[in-house]
Design an enzyme around this catalytic site. Sequence first.
Site, short mmCIF file in Angstrom:
data_model
loop_
_atom_site.label_atom_id
_atom_site.label_comp_id
_atom_site.label_asym_id
_atom_site.label_seq_id
_atom_site.Cartn_x
_atom_site.Cartn_y
_atom_site.Cartn_z
N GLY A 69 37.27 52.65 46.34
CA GLY A 69 37.12 53.22 47.31
C GLY A 69 36.22 54.58 46.56
N LYS A 100 45.06 41.02 49.82
CA LYS A 100 44.91 41.59 48.64
C LYS A 100 46.29 42.43 48.29
CE LYS A 100 41.85 44.23 45.82
NZ LYS A 100 42.47 45.56 45.47
N HIS A 113 46.59 46.52 42.27
CA HIS A 113 45.78 47.61 42.78
C HIS A 113 45.40 48.41 41.49
CE1 HIS A 113 44.51 49.52 46.55
NE2 HIS A 113 43.93 50.38 45.92
N ARG A 123 37.53 48.30 37.31
CA ARG A 123 37.01 49.24 36.36
C ARG A 123 35.83 48.77 35.61
NH1 ARG A 123 42.43 49.73 36.66
NH2 ARG A 123 43.31 51.96 37.37
C1 LIG Z 1 38.83 53.89 41.25
C2 LIG Z 1 39.51 52.78 42.05
C3 LIG Z 1 39.45 52.81 43.36
C4 LIG Z 1 40.16 51.87 44.07
N1 LIG Z 1 40.00 51.52 45.49
C5 LIG Z 1 40.47 50.40 46.25
C6 LIG Z 1 40.15 50.49 47.52
O1 LIG Z 1 39.58 51.19 48.18
N2 LIG Z 1 40.60 49.15 48.26
C7 LIG Z 1 41.33 48.27 47.42
O2 LIG Z 1 41.60 47.27 48.13
N3 LIG Z 1 41.60 48.42 46.05
C8 LIG Z 1 41.19 49.51 45.26
N4 LIG Z 1 41.18 49.54 44.26
C9 LIG Z 1 41.80 48.45 43.35
C10 LIG Z 1 40.80 47.28 42.86
O3 LIG Z 1 40.50 46.87 44.30
C11 LIG Z 1 41.35 46.36 42.03
O4 LIG Z 1 42.64 45.83 42.61
C12 LIG Z 1 41.78 46.98 40.47
O5 LIG Z 1 40.53 48.03 40.13
C13 LIG Z 1 41.73 45.68 39.54
O6 LIG Z 1 41.90 46.33 38.30
P1 LIG Z 1 40.81 46.66 37.10
O7 LIG Z 1 40.33 47.95 37.54
O8 LIG Z 1 41.83 46.72 35.87
O9 LIG Z 1 39.92 45.47 37.21
C14 LIG Z 1 40.80 50.60 43.51
C15 LIG Z 1 40.82 50.60 41.91
C16 LIG Z 1 39.99 51.55 41.25
C17 LIG Z 1 40.15 51.64 39.54
#
Ligand SMILES: Cc1cc2nc3c(=O)[nH]c(=O)nc-3n(C[C@H](O)[C@H](O)[C@H](O)COP(=O)(O)O)c2cc1C
Length: 415
Positions: free
Chosen positions: A108, A280, A304, A359
Amino acid sequence: MNTSPAIPAVSVAQMHGSPRRRYYTGRHLDRVHAISDLRARTHKLMPRFVLEYLEGGAGEEATLRREREAFAEWRYRPHTLVDESHRSLKRPLLGREAAMPLAIAPTGLNGLFMRHADMALARAAAQFGVPFTQSTMSNDRMEDVASIAGLRHWWQLYVFGGEEIWQELLRRAESCGCEALVLTTNSQIFGDREWDSRTRATRSRPSLATLIDAACHPRWCASALSHGMPRFANVIDFVPKDRRGFFESAFWIREQMPRSLSWNDIAKIRDRWKRPFFIKGILHPDDVRQALDHGVDGIILGSHGGRQMDWAISALDMLREAREIIGDRVTLLMSGGIRHGTDMLKALALGADGVLTGRATLYGLCADGEDGVYRALDILKEQAMNELGQLGVPSIDALGPDILRHMHAPPFPQV
Ligand SMILES: Cc1cc2nc3c(=O)[nH]c(=O)nc-3n(C[C@H](O)[C@H](O)[C@H](O)COP(=O)(O)O)c2cc1C
């Protein structure tokens, strides 16, 4: 700061910091070799509050740390003398071939990184040949994203407000051709992201230090704020008119997330959405079983990105157990901590059908928009191809847990 004994901050190739090592932080993507170069450039370009939002985890950030440590605890046992001349990472995801078993995770507020960031992520995904998951909290309209040629568009749903809101979002997702629904279930109560919170003076107002720091990043201001603060383009109409400011609307939506969301709601949503349906944010074997009983088409393990429950296990810790429960009944994906092609191969070897990156692809976005995202995907692919060859495994379908050894496994022969 990296405090993990499993991932030393200093390389063993250095002596007292010599040779001095530097990441590439310039704008020539052909000189970028690793996701860490894109990350370093991200840190050069983005203001501090944006970095806290992007990088931060919940609480003491123990889950965030675990997501990387878990990978470091598995070591390869490579084969040799295997014909590696025809290796490929192609694999079907939901029955359609993807360039590699990866999808871009929903994130998001991407508009904080640059204007039309969701479009940039989606274009890069379409060009590369992997799915893009668009968050409920995205800043570009889902219909605009859906219009990108060749895109495999997954829609991530947060349930908030009354049933009519998710019904309407699903109607739109269906009519603009979203291939799959990803329901995030671990965020009904928002994680306590202390560091992110400290960048604000009040809920709706950044601190003075944040404002000054942001003003010192004119390039970011020009790219992200040229039309003011981003808006939650897909849900803003549900927000009362006097709460539609950027921070205000984010908090309002958060407050409207029913704490009572349960498996009964999953049954309703499953009934309503006939296309592939993922849940998820699962980390417990009982929930894997419940999800199967509720007729999902896929499960995405994850915490998350360490932003919700602190002191949780990581998706990687849960993979083998989840695979054992699921067998080959539904698709099993994982998200959390993927920074290198080798991480993706470990996840596949431990039972994942594919991975999601949050990320890693966002660093590409921050470094150079759509091209940066494409480069991030390409790096992960190049690394995975190289490592697959070095592993002596002819194809990703041949990857299994036998190729790995856990660092805490007893030595052989066992006594
Ligand atoms: C900046 C940011 C915003 C995120 N926003 C959401 C979101 O809106 N919905 C969601 O299901 N997961 C969200 N996530 C979790 C990601 O979908 C994902 O599960 C997570 O980033 C995976 O870890 P990684 O960043 O190490 O790859 C967010 C993660 C980050 C870093």
